[in-house]
Design an enzyme around this catalytic site. Structure first.
Site, mmCIF file in Angstrom:
data_model
loop_
_atom_site.group_PDB
_atom_site.id
_atom_site.type_symbol
_atom_site.label_atom_id
_atom_site.label_comp_id
_atom_site.label_asym_id
_atom_site.label_seq_id
_atom_site.Cartn_x
_atom_site.Cartn_y
_atom_site.Cartn_z
ATOM 1 N N GLU B 67 0.893 7.434 -7.526
ATOM 2 C CA GLU B 67 -0.125 6.404 -7.302
ATOM 3 C C GLU B 67 0.478 5.082 -6.840
ATOM 4 O OE1 GLU B 67 0.011 8.388 -9.936
ATOM 5 O OE2 GLU B 67 -1.923 9.406 -10.111
ATOM 6 N N PHE B 129 -8.605 11.676 -24.264
ATOM 7 C CA PHE B 129 -7.545 12.145 -23.377
ATOM 8 C C PHE B 129 -7.554 11.334 -22.072
ATOM 9 C CE2 PHE B 129 -6.051 15.049 -19.978
ATOM 10 C CZ PHE B 129 -4.730 15.076 -20.376
ATOM 11 N N GLN B 130 -6.397 10.783 -21.738
ATOM 12 C CA GLN B 130 -6.208 9.962 -20.545
ATOM 13 C C GLN B 130 -7.109 8.744 -20.495
ATOM 14 O OE1 GLN B 130 -6.095 12.621 -17.111
ATOM 15 N NE2 GLN B 130 -3.915 12.894 -17.469
ATOM 16 N N LYS B 179 -16.760 8.852 -15.902
ATOM 17 C CA LYS B 179 -17.033 10.160 -15.313
ATOM 18 C C LYS B 179 -18.536 10.467 -15.321
ATOM 19 C CE LYS B 179 -15.076 14.796 -15.099
ATOM 20 N NZ LYS B 179 -14.068 15.724 -15.652
ATOM 21 N N MET B 493 21.860 -6.991 -3.131
ATOM 22 C CA MET B 493 21.466 -8.363 -3.449
ATOM 23 C C MET B 493 21.931 -8.759 -4.846
ATOM 24 S SD MET B 493 20.269 -11.052 -2.325
ATOM 25 C CE MET B 493 19.080 -11.083 -0.990
HETATM 26 C C1 LIG Z 1 11.375 -2.778 -8.893
HETATM 27 C C2 LIG Z 1 12.528 -3.699 -8.825
HETATM 28 N N1 LIG Z 1 13.558 -3.566 -9.665
HETATM 29 C C3 LIG Z 1 14.606 -4.402 -9.588
HETATM 30 C C4 LIG Z 1 14.653 -5.406 -8.664
HETATM 31 C C5 LIG Z 1 15.828 -6.353 -8.601
HETATM 32 N N2 LIG Z 1 16.528 -6.265 -7.323
HETATM 33 C C6 LIG Z 1 16.298 -7.095 -6.295
HETATM 34 S S1 LIG Z 1 17.191 -6.750 -4.945
HETATM 35 C C7 LIG Z 1 17.952 -5.458 -5.723
HETATM 36 C C8 LIG Z 1 18.988 -4.640 -5.019
HETATM 37 C C9 LIG Z 1 18.431 -3.845 -3.932
HETATM 38 O O1 LIG Z 1 19.377 -2.937 -3.506
HETATM 39 P P1 LIG Z 1 19.194 -2.062 -2.219
HETATM 40 O O2 LIG Z 1 17.853 -1.435 -2.226
HETATM 41 O O3 LIG Z 1 20.355 -1.173 -2.071
HETATM 42 O O4 LIG Z 1 19.173 -3.147 -1.066
HETATM 43 P P2 LIG Z 1 20.348 -4.139 -0.571
HETATM 44 O O5 LIG Z 1 20.194 -5.415 -1.351
HETATM 45 O O6 LIG Z 1 21.636 -3.489 -0.825
HETATM 46 O O7 LIG Z 1 20.055 -4.362 0.870
HETATM 47 C C10 LIG Z 1 17.482 -5.338 -7.027
HETATM 48 C C11 LIG Z 1 17.952 -4.334 -7.984
HETATM 49 C C12 LIG Z 1 13.519 -5.520 -7.814
HETATM 50 N N3 LIG Z 1 13.434 -6.490 -6.904
HETATM 51 N N4 LIG Z 1 12.497 -4.657 -7.895
#
Ligand SMILES: Cc1ncc(C[n+]2csc(CCOP(=O)(O)OP(=O)(O)O)c2C)c(N)n1
Lengths: 195, 582
Positions: B67, B129-130, B179, B493
């Protein structure tokens, strides 16, 4: 500087709106000191009276967030000096104490308490007043076996002679689609009630 | 003689049909012009799916694999097409899986109508349920939500939902239908769209005195500066913005969601603001004497430290949402209203002007940024590929006409900084929430929203693994999405921040990847992985030319950083061009 503000919100009578309004405060970790919700003089419109202690800037922003919610007609905020406000307090005291000790009765009279229920075992008094007043009587009654105490939320009415009624009726009669001049008034609080 | 009046009544009664609440759902969606729904069935929404069975030729249903994928797809669809995205999910886990997407759509103002099934009304509150309290879970992340327990409410609720989702500052709406209401048969008198709710004012009344005042200030300004955001796109005010910019000659920068509202190669487009925005627009924010903010909300990623933001400027803020005015930055003139209406009013009052010396300052900054950042990234001296050169070649091949959907991380910043964009609705990314996993499903939705365009999903090796199951959706429904994985073998990042601000203590950021090409192959998606510069152009061209979905993995440098950067907690003019300046 933080001050006591009374926020007045007019809303549709819809399930879930209380939650929508409440989470605007809780999300920002702002405590609501008292909250009263009841039907207004216009059918289908409810009036919230919310008491908080915050800076004016925060209160203004909160009101904008509240007004943004669908189902909210209008949110106003006022300082204590701009409103007439009251709370209702109920006190349950053993009847024998009042009977035996004449000065208790005097104390109650001095605090403007009136009897709501009189029974053999206890008597219920009510006081309508402001927080300090109702608090004071609790203090006074404590040594005489106060059995139970409860206080309502604050309700408030605007000092300005025009008030909200007129404005609310306009909502009621508004033709669909016509523009309502609002929002802007939040910026010029002083003029709101002269409108 | 039968009176005219009675004839009318006769006509009306002929239209009344006895149908189920579920069928009313489908009819209502069709009446709103919906032609595609992203969804996933389950017990509590089965009657609606049953009704859908008879309408498959009119209402396309994309069976997603989760979803969350469904709602991100609807977001991508909405943002590419400017229509309202529609999602179906069942009660309980189906509904809770929507929450991330709702939060994302809420903060990025994306119009959605989500329809969730709910247990029978008589079971509400019994831990059936659910059963989950979907309304209360979603209240903070929806513009409006409503629970329907009787079929007679369905059409009105949907009408209200579409009206609320798509007007004013758009946002997600959730309608939870029990429902019994889905099964209940009632006399249906036809669908009435909604165009008024007394306690909802989509657009604040325009105050002409503020427009006049704003024009005065703009006309006197020596160093005026525009920052525009997604409000321009949502208001379809791109042409008005261009006219305003052209007439006043004011340099204009954009927030990440405003990208493309003014073509990136327009001479007055001076780049992106914010943490990883361009050097000039960040640095010079503190030199401008008038800041004209159009349809943007002064997010902290844009402003950096607030007390060091736009320190010399008077602020003119154009926004449709009164709650945004003075929220973060105190305005001098609040121009309430839809910028599609306020911009033309303002344009009429401002004088034709040019600010060439001031504009040159931005160009000078660009030169510095090219020297220190852009050139080394575009044309590295070693063999290791950079993300920037990938985007650069992509620009060359698409000429700025593709829809770029990005995930979250370094690749997102690089994609947004470097993508050539000719028009708006071509840069789709999770801005406010920064939702990893957004990219792939949003790209699928964007393909349905913009079927004639190339849709390129630029995704990191972390983000792709968050919603990789949507390969299945592509396999089954054939959305021709181009999946471009920029693999740096790190959660880039986060690694960058650990390097710069945590003494290079790389705590759980080296993420491993499966063989993406093989995985894609398993789903019937063709693909390729490259790591050599010579392969880049040719492989990107193959990806674009391929008939259908395609996956291209590009192995890029492991420890490259995104610069410039406004370090967290600093002012925008403290922007740095390299790590040694921090
Ligand atoms: C759902 C979620 N979990 C954690 C983060 C924290 N976060 C931001 S950027 C990042 C790294 C992303 O890594 P990648 O997808 O390999 O992209 P890159 O930065 O290497 O281009 C994380 C863990 C987030 N933004 N969203």
């Amino acid at each position: 500087m933080k001050k006591e503000f009374t926020i007045t919100v007019y809303t549709e009578n819809q399930i879930g709106l209380l939650n929508r309004v409440a989470i605007i405060f809780s999300r920002r970790k702002i405590n609501i000191d008292s909250l009263n919700v009841s039907p207004s003089e216009i059918e289908g419109i409810h009036r919230f009276t919310i008491l908080i202690n915050e800076t004016e800037e925060v209160v203004r922003k909160l009101c904008r967030q509240i007004e943004k919610q669908i189902g909210v007609l209008k949110a106003y905020f006022n300082l204590d000096s701009e409103i007439i406000w009251q709370e209702l307090a109920l006190y349950k005291v053993p009847t024998e104490v009042i009977q035996e000790k004449a000065y208790v009765e005097r104390l109650l009279r001095e605090h403007g308490a009136s009897v709501v229920v009189l029974r053999k075992d206890y008597t219920v008094f009510e006081v309508v007043g402001q927080r300090q007043e109702t608090d004071k009587l609790v203090e006074v009654l404590q040594p005489y076996g106060l059995i139970e105490f409860v206080r309502s939320a604050r309700i408030a009415i605007i000092k300005d002679s025009k008030g909200f009624n007129q404005k609310l009726r306009e909502f009621e009669y508004r033709e669909p689609g016509e523009e309502v001049i609002e929002n802007e008034y939040l910026n010029q609080q002083k003029e709101v009630f002269t409108y | 003689m039968v009176s005219e009046e009675l004839k009318e009544v006769k006509k009306d009664t002929a239209l009344i049909e006895n149908i189920s609440g579920s069928e009313i759902v489908i009819r209502s969606l069709l009446a709103e012009g919906t032609n595609v729904v992203f969804g996933y069935p389950g017990g509590a929404i089965m009657p609606i799916y049953d009704a859908l069975y008879d309408y498959q030729d009119q209402l396309e249903h994309i069976l997603v694999r989760h979803e969350q994928g469904g709602i991100h797809a609807a977001q991508g669809f909405a943002r590419a097409s400017s229509k309202t995205g529609v999602v179906f999910a069942t009660s309980g886990p189906g509904a809770t899986n929507l929450v991330t997407g709702l939060a994302d759509a809420m903060i990025d103002s994306t119009p959605l109508v989500c329809i969730t099934g709910q247990v029978f009304a008589h079971l509400l509150g019994t831990d059936a349920f659910q059963e989950t309290d979907v309304l209360n879970i979603t209240t903070p992340v929806t513009k409006w939500n409503y629970q329907v327990t009787d079929a007679s409410e369905i059409a009105d609720a949907i009408a209200k939902g579409f009206y609320i989702a798509s007007t004013g500052r758009p946002g997600p709406v959730l309608i939870d239908i029990t429902k019994n209401a889905q099964l209940q048969k009632i006399d249906f008198e036809g669908y009435q769209p909604c165009n008024h709710i007394r306690s909802y004012k989509p657009k604040p009344t325009i105050r002409h005195e503020y427009i006049t005042k704003a024009a005065e200030i703009i006309n006197q300004a020596k160093k005026p500066f525009i920052v525009f955001g997604q409000g321009v796109v949502l208001g379809n005010a791109e042409k008005h913005l261009e006219h305003f910019v052209n007439k006043t000659g004011i340099p204009a920068a954009w927030t990440i969601l405003g990208a493309g509202a003014l073509a990136t190669d327009h001479p007055l487009n001076v780049g992106m603001v914010g943490m990883h925005g361009n050097y000039g627009p960040n640095l010079l924010t503190n030199e401008c004497d008038v800041l004209i903010a159009i349809g943007m909300r002064f997010d902290d990623r844009v402003t950096g430290r607030l007390d060091k933001y736009a320190t010399n400027a008077r602020i003119i803020h154009l926004d449709i949402d009164p709650a945004e005015i003075d929220k973060n930055v105190q305005t001098t003139v609040p121009v309430w209203g839809d910028c599609a209406e306020t911009l033309p009013l303002l344009s009429r009052l401002v004088k034709e002007n040019s600010h060439n010396d001031w504009l040159k300052r931005f160009y000078d900054c660009t030169k510095q940024e090219i020297e220190k950042v852009i050139k080394p990234e575009m044309h590295p001296e070693n063999d290791v590929l950079t993300m920037a050169e990938v985007i650069n070649i992509l620009n060359e091949l698409t000429n700025g006409d593709a829809v770029i959907v990005s995930d979250v991380g370094q690749h997102q910043m690089v994609a947004c900084r470097y993508a050539k964009l000719n028009t708006s609705r071509c840069n789709i990314t999770s801005g406010g929430l920064g939702t990893m996993g957004f990219g792939l499903p949003a790209a699928i939705g964007a393909k349905y929203g913009a079927p004639d365009k190339h849709v390129v999903a630029v995704i990191g090796d972390g983000g792709i693994q968050m919603t990789i199951q949507e390969f299945g959706t592509i396999m089954q429904f054939g959305a021709a999405v181009k999946i471009l994985i920029l693999n740096n073998q790190f959660l880039g990042m986060v690694r960058q921040w650990q390097q710069l601000f945590h003494d290079k203590r790389y705590s759980f950021v080296n993420i491993t990847s499966p063989d993406y090409v093989t995985v894609a192959k398993g789903y019937g998606i063709e693909g390729r992985s490259i790591s050599q510069r010579e392969q880049l152009k040719e492989s990107l061209q193959t990806m674009l030319n391929h008939d259908g979905a395609y996956l291209l993995e590009v192995m890029v440098g492991k420890e490259n950083n995104v610069f410039p950067m406004v370090p967290q907690g600093r002012g925008v003019s403290e922007i740095v061009l390299a790590a040694n300046e921090i």
